[in-house]
Design an enzyme around this catalytic site. Sequence first.
Site, PDB file in Angstrom:
ATOM      1  N   CYS A  46      38.786  46.179  41.905  1.00 55.43           N
ATOM      2  CA  CYS A  46      39.850  45.729  40.998  1.00 55.43           C
ATOM      3  C   CYS A  46      39.641  44.263  40.602  1.00 55.43           C
ATOM      4  O   CYS A  46      39.623  43.369  41.451  1.00 55.43           O
ATOM      5  CB  CYS A  46      41.201  45.890  41.674  1.00 55.43           C
ATOM      6  SG  CYS A  46      42.544  45.176  40.724  1.00 55.43           S
ATOM      7  N   CYS A  48      41.543  42.175  38.839  1.00 56.41           N
ATOM      8  CA  CYS A  48      42.662  41.237  38.905  1.00 56.41           C
ATOM      9  C   CYS A  48      43.055  40.912  40.334  1.00 56.41           C
ATOM     10  O   CYS A  48      43.279  39.748  40.681  1.00 56.41           O
ATOM     11  CB  CYS A  48      43.857  41.764  38.133  1.00 56.41           C
ATOM     12  SG  CYS A  48      44.293  43.461  38.491  1.00 56.41           S
TER      13      CYS A  48
END
Lengths: 138, 96
Positions: A46, A48
């Site tokens: 991921c 972010c």
Amino acid sequence: MYDPALVQPMRDDMTSMNAEELTDPAAVDAFMAREGTKLVFVNSVCGCAAGQARPALRIALQHATKPDHVGTVFAGQDADATAKARDHFADVPPSSPSVALFKGEELVHFIPRHMIENRDAPSIAFDLVSAFDEHCVS
Amino acid sequence: MGTFHHDKGELHGITVVVDVKGSRLFVGRCDTVVPEGVILLDADMHDEAVADDKGNVVSKGDYLKKAARFGIWKKHDRVLVPAEEVVSVTPLGEMA
């Protein structure tokens, strides 16, 4: 599962801060059997969340007080190792990235994904350092 | 934030609480917000009007207290929460 070449930099990011890669269940068991304080970082692609969590851990590990052992499993990449690691904090819903801190076999601190999202690395690092100060003092 | 999916909106990838009219609420990782509603991935739905497996009725507030501390157990891969039912969308991390 993502292309191994794509995730290699994320693995390298962890090993460059001396986190031990735990890629199979036996490695997880051996790591968890060690004495002292242990941190398990559940890595993730991921962008972010993990993109802030890894730098946060790097900052936190520069603190004088820190876990005796640091290991990492890669969710979505090393599935068996990740499942084995999660067996050690089975009461906590799975999330990645996440950070689990153990004193011996006891889970003493856990930072789930939602406490990483939308926060910058220094803020997450502050949480980690606070946990180190509380739990990693001999 | 640096995600791989810049076209999905500012809540993409963020674990959110979607409160809806009535006794239910949803928690999950926001995929995107579309005119039809909020699309959540790896979501849980809580209904304070329905007893849990142990026969306990848990208020929205108590459910959220626990969720904010530990996260949620996913019960649905993908959920569309209809726009007309949505009361609020709040990052779960802001409730901890």
